[in-house]
Design a protein around this motif. Structure first.
Motif, PDB file in Angstrom:
ATOM      1  N   UNK A  93       0.802  -1.226   0.000  1.00 28.48           N
ATOM      2  CA  UNK A  93       0.000   0.000   0.000  1.00 28.48           C
ATOM      3  C   UNK A  93       0.836   1.278   0.000  1.00 28.48           C
ATOM      4  N   UNK A  94       1.983   1.258   0.671  1.00 24.00           N
ATOM      5  CA  UNK A  94       2.794   2.478   0.742  1.00 24.00           C
ATOM      6  C   UNK A  94       3.818   2.540  -0.388  1.00 24.00           C
ATOM      7  N   UNK A  95       4.637   1.500  -0.544  1.00 25.62           N
ATOM      8  CA  UNK A  95       5.709   1.561  -1.538  1.00 25.62           C
ATOM      9  C   UNK A  95       5.184   1.398  -2.963  1.00 25.62           C
ATOM     10  N   UNK A  96       4.393   0.360  -3.229  1.00 28.48           N
ATOM     11  CA  UNK A  96       3.957   0.109  -4.607  1.00 28.48           C
ATOM     12  C   UNK A  96       2.828   1.042  -5.029  1.00 28.48           C
ATOM     13  N   UNK A  97       1.747   1.071  -4.258  1.00 30.45           N
ATOM     14  CA  UNK A  97       0.571   1.846  -4.678  1.00 30.45           C
ATOM     15  C   UNK A  97       0.551   3.270  -4.145  1.00 30.45           C
ATOM     16  N   UNK A  98       1.486   3.612  -3.288  1.00 30.12           N
ATOM     17  CA  UNK A  98       1.644   4.961  -2.749  1.00 30.12           C
ATOM     18  C   UNK A  98       0.338   5.549  -2.231  1.00 30.12           C
ATOM     19  N   UNK A  99      -0.375   4.743  -1.445  1.00 29.19           N
ATOM     20  CA  UNK A  99      -1.620   5.224  -0.853  1.00 29.19           C
ATOM     21  C   UNK A  99      -1.332   6.216   0.267  1.00 29.19           C
ATOM     22  N   UNK A 100      -0.139   6.176   0.781  1.00 31.93           N
ATOM     23  CA  UNK A 100       0.365   7.214   1.675  1.00 31.93           C
ATOM     24  C   UNK A 100       1.578   7.783   0.950  1.00 31.93           C
ATOM     25  N   UNK A 101       1.531   9.070   0.580  1.00 30.81           N
ATOM     26  CA  UNK A 101       2.631   9.633  -0.221  1.00 30.81           C
ATOM     27  C   UNK A 101       3.983   9.499   0.491  1.00 30.81           C
ATOM     28  N   UNK A 102       4.968   9.111  -0.277  1.00 32.01           N
ATOM     29  CA  UNK A 102       6.329   8.982   0.223  1.00 32.01           C
ATOM     30  C   UNK A 102       7.301   9.269  -0.913  1.00 32.01           C
ATOM     31  N   UNK A 103       8.516   9.608  -0.573  1.00 28.37           N
ATOM     32  CA  UNK A 103       9.535   9.863  -1.589  1.00 28.37           C
ATOM     33  C   UNK A 103      10.445   8.654  -1.774  1.00 28.37           C
ATOM     34  N   UNK A 104      10.052   7.530  -1.196  1.00 28.36           N
ATOM     35  CA  UNK A 104      10.887   6.338  -1.267  1.00 28.36           C
ATOM     36  C   UNK A 104      11.031   5.869  -2.704  1.00 28.36           C
ATOM     37  N   UNK A 105      12.257   5.602  -3.118  1.00 27.43           N
ATOM     38  CA  UNK A 105      12.544   4.997  -4.415  1.00 27.43           C
ATOM     39  C   UNK A 105      13.341   3.727  -4.156  1.00 27.43           C
ATOM     40  N   UNK A 106      12.875   2.589  -4.669  1.00 33.57           N
ATOM     41  CA  UNK A 106      13.619   1.345  -4.456  1.00 33.57           C
ATOM     42  C   UNK A 106      15.019   1.438  -5.059  1.00 33.57           C
ATOM     43  N   UNK A 107      16.015   1.081  -4.266  1.00 33.82           N
ATOM     44  CA  UNK A 107      17.391   1.114  -4.745  1.00 33.82           C
ATOM     45  C   UNK A 107      17.995  -0.286  -4.835  1.00 33.82           C
ATOM     46  N   UNK A 108      17.625  -1.158  -3.921  1.00 33.75           N
ATOM     47  CA  UNK A 108      18.197  -2.510  -3.945  1.00 33.75           C
ATOM     48  C   UNK A 108      17.568  -3.313  -5.075  1.00 33.75           C
ATOM     49  N   UNK A 109      18.315  -4.278  -5.571  1.00 30.54           N
ATOM     50  CA  UNK A 109      17.789  -5.107  -6.664  1.00 30.54           C
ATOM     51  C   UNK A 109      16.559  -5.893  -6.196  1.00 30.54           C
ATOM     52  N   UNK A 110      16.540  -6.301  -4.908  1.00 31.12           N
ATOM     53  CA  UNK A 110      15.381  -7.030  -4.375  1.00 31.12           C
ATOM     54  C   UNK A 110      14.132  -6.154  -4.416  1.00 31.12           C
ATOM     55  N   UNK A 111      14.228  -4.933  -3.899  1.00 30.00           N
ATOM     56  CA  UNK A 111      13.047  -4.065  -3.869  1.00 30.00           C
ATOM     57  C   UNK A 111      12.592  -3.703  -5.280  1.00 30.00           C
ATOM     58  N   UNK A 112      13.533  -3.439  -6.167  1.00 29.92           N
ATOM     59  CA  UNK A 112      13.162  -3.144  -7.554  1.00 29.92           C
ATOM     60  C   UNK A 112      12.429  -4.324  -8.176  1.00 29.92           C
ATOM     61  N   UNK A 113      12.902  -5.534  -7.881  1.00 32.28           N
ATOM     62  CA  UNK A 113      12.305  -6.745  -8.446  1.00 32.28           C
ATOM     63  C   UNK A 113      10.881  -6.952  -7.962  1.00 32.28           C
ATOM     64  N   UNK A 114      10.631  -6.823  -6.655  1.00 32.25           N
ATOM     65  CA  UNK A 114       9.276  -7.080  -6.179  1.00 32.25           C
ATOM     66  C   UNK A 114       8.313  -5.959  -6.572  1.00 32.25           C
ATOM     67  N   UNK A 115       8.802  -4.729  -6.648  1.00 32.55           N
ATOM     68  CA  UNK A 115       7.931  -3.635  -7.102  1.00 32.55           C
ATOM     69  C   UNK A 115       7.556  -3.855  -8.567  1.00 32.55           C
ATOM     70  N   UNK A 116       8.536  -4.170  -9.398  1.00 34.52           N
ATOM     71  CA  UNK A 116       8.230  -4.379 -10.819  1.00 34.52           C
ATOM     72  C   UNK A 116       7.335  -5.595 -11.024  1.00 34.52           C
ATOM     73  N   UNK A 117       7.568  -6.664 -10.269  1.00 30.63           N
ATOM     74  CA  UNK A 117       6.719  -7.853 -10.400  1.00 30.63           C
ATOM     75  C   UNK A 117       5.276  -7.518 -10.040  1.00 30.63           C
ATOM     76  N   UNK A 118       5.090  -6.719  -8.999  1.00 29.01           N
ATOM     77  CA  UNK A 118       3.721  -6.367  -8.620  1.00 29.01           C
ATOM     78  C   UNK A 118       3.087  -5.456  -9.673  1.00 29.01           C
ATOM     79  N   UNK A 119       3.863  -4.575 -10.226  1.00 36.79           N
ATOM     80  CA  UNK A 119       3.319  -3.713 -11.287  1.00 36.79           C
ATOM     81  C   UNK A 119       2.950  -4.527 -12.524  1.00 36.79           C
ATOM     82  N   UNK A 120       3.752  -5.541 -12.826  1.00 36.96           N
ATOM     83  CA  UNK A 120       3.405  -6.416 -13.957  1.00 36.96           C
ATOM     84  C   UNK A 120       2.136  -7.200 -13.658  1.00 36.96           C
TER      85      UNK A 120
END
Length: 163
Positions: free
Chosen positions: A89-116
């Motif tokens: 809800x926070x990182x992927x869908x940003x239902x609570x605004x944040x400036x977080x940007x995934x930097x680690x390969x793990x976080x980038x992978x799970x965010x992109x997988x969820x977006x796909x």
């Protein structure tokens, strides 16, 4: 017991997402695959539904004299819910605004997988049902292509290209 429950919840979440939410529970989950109007969607009811076992196990293990392990299991379910909320809800869908940007390969992978997962608007044809464990995005894209892009939404303002 706590950590085993948190880890086990990923398997439960995968199964519930794939065979309940994209199955008979689609009437609630469909709201999550369309543009949300306002702060809430019907899919949010799943958080309340999945909180019930955690609450009951915590209450029983701490207050009602049940086996104390139930409290640790209930706490593990609650912890997974908190991790899910933070990631989904926070990182992927940003239902609570944040400036977080995934930097680690793990976080980038799970965010992109969820977006796909969310490029498919229909109940069928989806990929990547897990939340904390996800296949490589290249594999997910190949699977979507293999399925003929069934249910994939067109980019804004463009019709979906025919095969």
């Amino acid at each position: 017991m706590f950590l085993a429950t948190v880890i086990g919840m990923e398997g439960f979440a995968y199964a519930a997402h794939r065979w309940i939410m994209h199955g008979p529970g689609w009437f609630l989950h469909a709201s999550h695959h369309t543009k949300r109007e306002g702060n809430w969607e019907l899919n949010d009811l799943y958080a309340a539904i999945f909180a019930v076992p955690s609450f009951v196990l915590l209450l029983g293990g701490v207050q009602l004299g049940w086996w104390p392990g139930f409290a640790w299991i209930g706490a593990g379910i609650a912890a997974y819910g908190a991790i899910y909320f933070g990631f989904h809800d926070i990182i992927v869908h940003q239902r609570i605004p944040t400036r977080y940007l995934p930097k680690s390969s793990y976080m980038k992978r799970i965010v992109q997988a969820h977006r796909l997962h969310h490029v498919v608007e229909t109940r069928e044809g989806n990929v990547s049902f897990g939340f904390l464990v996800a296949p490589r995005p290249e594999a997910l894209k190949a699977e979507l292509k293999r399925r003929g892009r069934q249910g994939v939404r067109a980019p804004a303002g463009e019709p979906l290209a025919e095969k």
